[in-house]
Design an enzyme around this catalytic site. Structure first.
Site, PDB file in Angstrom:
ATOM      1  N   ARG A 115       8.770  11.310  17.396  1.00  0.00           N
ATOM      2  CA  ARG A 115      10.186  12.665  17.176  1.00  0.00           C
ATOM      3  C   ARG A 115      12.062  12.039  17.331  1.00  0.00           C
ATOM      4  NH1 ARG A 115       8.420  18.034  19.364  1.00  0.00           N
ATOM      5  NH2 ARG A 115       9.787  18.792  17.839  1.00  0.00           N
ATOM      6  N   ASP A 145      -0.844   0.394  -6.897  1.00  0.00           N
ATOM      7  CA  ASP A 145      -2.093   0.457  -6.424  1.00  0.00           C
ATOM      8  C   ASP A 145      -2.241  -0.852  -6.273  1.00  0.00           C
ATOM      9  OD1 ASP A 145      -5.193   1.327  -6.390  1.00  0.00           O
ATOM     10  OD2 ASP A 145      -5.048  -0.656  -7.413  1.00  0.00           O
ATOM     11  N   GLY A 152      -1.963  10.150  -1.137  1.00  0.00           N
ATOM     12  CA  GLY A 152      -0.382  10.710  -2.104  1.00  0.00           C
ATOM     13  C   GLY A 152       0.359   9.827  -2.493  1.00  0.00           C
ATOM     14  N   LYS A 153       0.459   8.198  -2.006  1.00  0.00           N
ATOM     15  CA  LYS A 153       1.482   7.806  -2.392  1.00  0.00           C
ATOM     16  C   LYS A 153       2.184   7.345  -4.162  1.00  0.00           C
ATOM     17  CE  LYS A 153      -1.694   3.890  -1.059  1.00  0.00           C
ATOM     18  NZ  LYS A 153      -2.941   5.256  -0.780  1.00  0.00           N
ATOM     19  N   HIS A 175      -3.208  -3.695  -0.698  1.00  0.00           N
ATOM     20  CA  HIS A 175      -3.464  -1.586  -2.168  1.00  0.00           C
ATOM     21  C   HIS A 175      -2.192  -1.717  -1.219  1.00  0.00           C
ATOM     22  CE1 HIS A 175      -4.526   1.794  -2.968  1.00  0.00           C
ATOM     23  NE2 HIS A 175      -4.179   2.122  -1.849  1.00  0.00           N
TER      24      HIS A 175
END
Length: 321
Positions: free
Chosen positions: A247, A181, A162-163, A142
């Site tokens: 970061r 998908d 949100g892919k 997936h």
């Protein structure tokens, strides 16, 4: 147990432009299962201890010249002995016409006999390259696979993160969609993974609130691509205020897919973040790292830190693929 894949001989014939000299039955009913090929110089001389009956056999100029130099009786014995081993297919390179003895042996043992106009080296290279893709070990996972600045980026994360929406934004910015998908991932070599979409959902994207769209129909042929090498994996997750995100980028995260390491980057998702731009930067930064440049190391070095102490750790990340 490793799953075995096969491909009909008809696809090989079409892909390489081969000419059919003898087929015992329809090429759609003959299946090839080995990614390797055989040049039978030793077998024609009687040494068959390591003969693999699953490999396609290629006869080049050297093998054919050796047979013609032997005389009719020895040549007939060698051809008869070799075809009795029942290779799945025999291909004669350089457009060389096989002798009547070889055609008779192919008919007697029901061996497909084909001809190619290509040189032996070109034929072997093209055949191995094609079989490596078609018969490669594979898994379906997936996610969304896109090409960004020439880098194959596999987007993974929970459903609804949100892919697909990010993929649409990347397409609008000139990049290309490979799969949405479901991504079929193939291990085409010991170092390379190639992804593509299952044929029945190719070019389709599901967008919540809109439904199913066809990216090729809406955005054009330049917005899609059939296959792409997987260069890195981006794990998209909802922003967690209690979690400390990287970061600096000193440490390197990776995951393993079909036994091959793939660099991983975790990108937190929250309103206001332009994910398409972030992924573009991630793709370019990954390319720089492959070329030996690390911006974080250069920054810390310019601050007077010992560069030998700046080599980050490699951390394996188990993604729920």
């Amino acid at each position: 147990m490793v799953e075995e894949y096969s491909i009909p001989l008809s696809k090989v014939i079409k892909e390489l432009g081969l000419r059919e000299l003898h087929l015992p039955k329809s090429a759609d009913e003959i299946f090839i299962r080995s990614r390797d090929v055989n040049r039978p110089g030793l077998e024609l001389n009687g040494f068959c201890d390591y003969f693999d009956p699953a490999r396609i056999t290629i006869l080049g100029r050297s093998e054919m010249a050796m047979l013609n130099a032997w005389g009719e009786e020895r040549k007939a014995q060698a051809v008869e002995s070799f075809f009795s081993l029942r290779p799945p297919t025999v291909i004669v390179a350089r457009g060389i016409q096989p002798c009547p003895t070889m055609l008779e042996a192919a008919e007697r043992y029901d061996i497909p006999l084909l001809s190619s106009q290509d040189s032996t080296s070109s034929l072997v290279a093209g055949l191995v390259s094609y079989l490596n893709v078609e018969l490669a070990p594979r898994v379906t996972r997936h996610g969304v696979l896109v090409e960004v600045y020439g880098e194959g980026i596999l987007l993974v994360g929970d459903s609804g993160v949100g892919k697909s929406e990010t993929a649409i934004e990347l397409i609008k910015r000139g990049h290309r969609l490979i799969a949405d998908d479901a991504v079929e991932i193939r291990r085409v070599s010991n170092k390379s993974l190639v992804g593509q979409a299952p044929e029945n959902i190719r070019h389709f994207i599901e967008l919540r609130g809109i439904g199913i769209i066809n990216a090729r129909r809406i955005f054009g042929m330049g917005a899609v691509k059939l296959t792409e090498k997987i260069d890195m994996c981006i794990n998209m997750e909802l922003w967690d205020a209690t979690k400390v995100y990287d970061r600096m980028g000193i440490d390197s995260e990776y995951t393993e897919i079909l036994g091959i390491r793939v660099p991983v980057m975790t990108i937190p998702v929250k309103p206001g973040r332009n994910l398409a731009v972030i992924i573009e930067v991630a793709a370019m930064n990954n390319r720089q790292k492959k070329m030996g440049y690390n911006a974080a190391q250069e920054l810390l070095s310019s601050l007077g830190m010992d560069i030998s102490d700046l080599q980050g750790d490699e951390v394996k990340k188990d993604l729920d693929l």
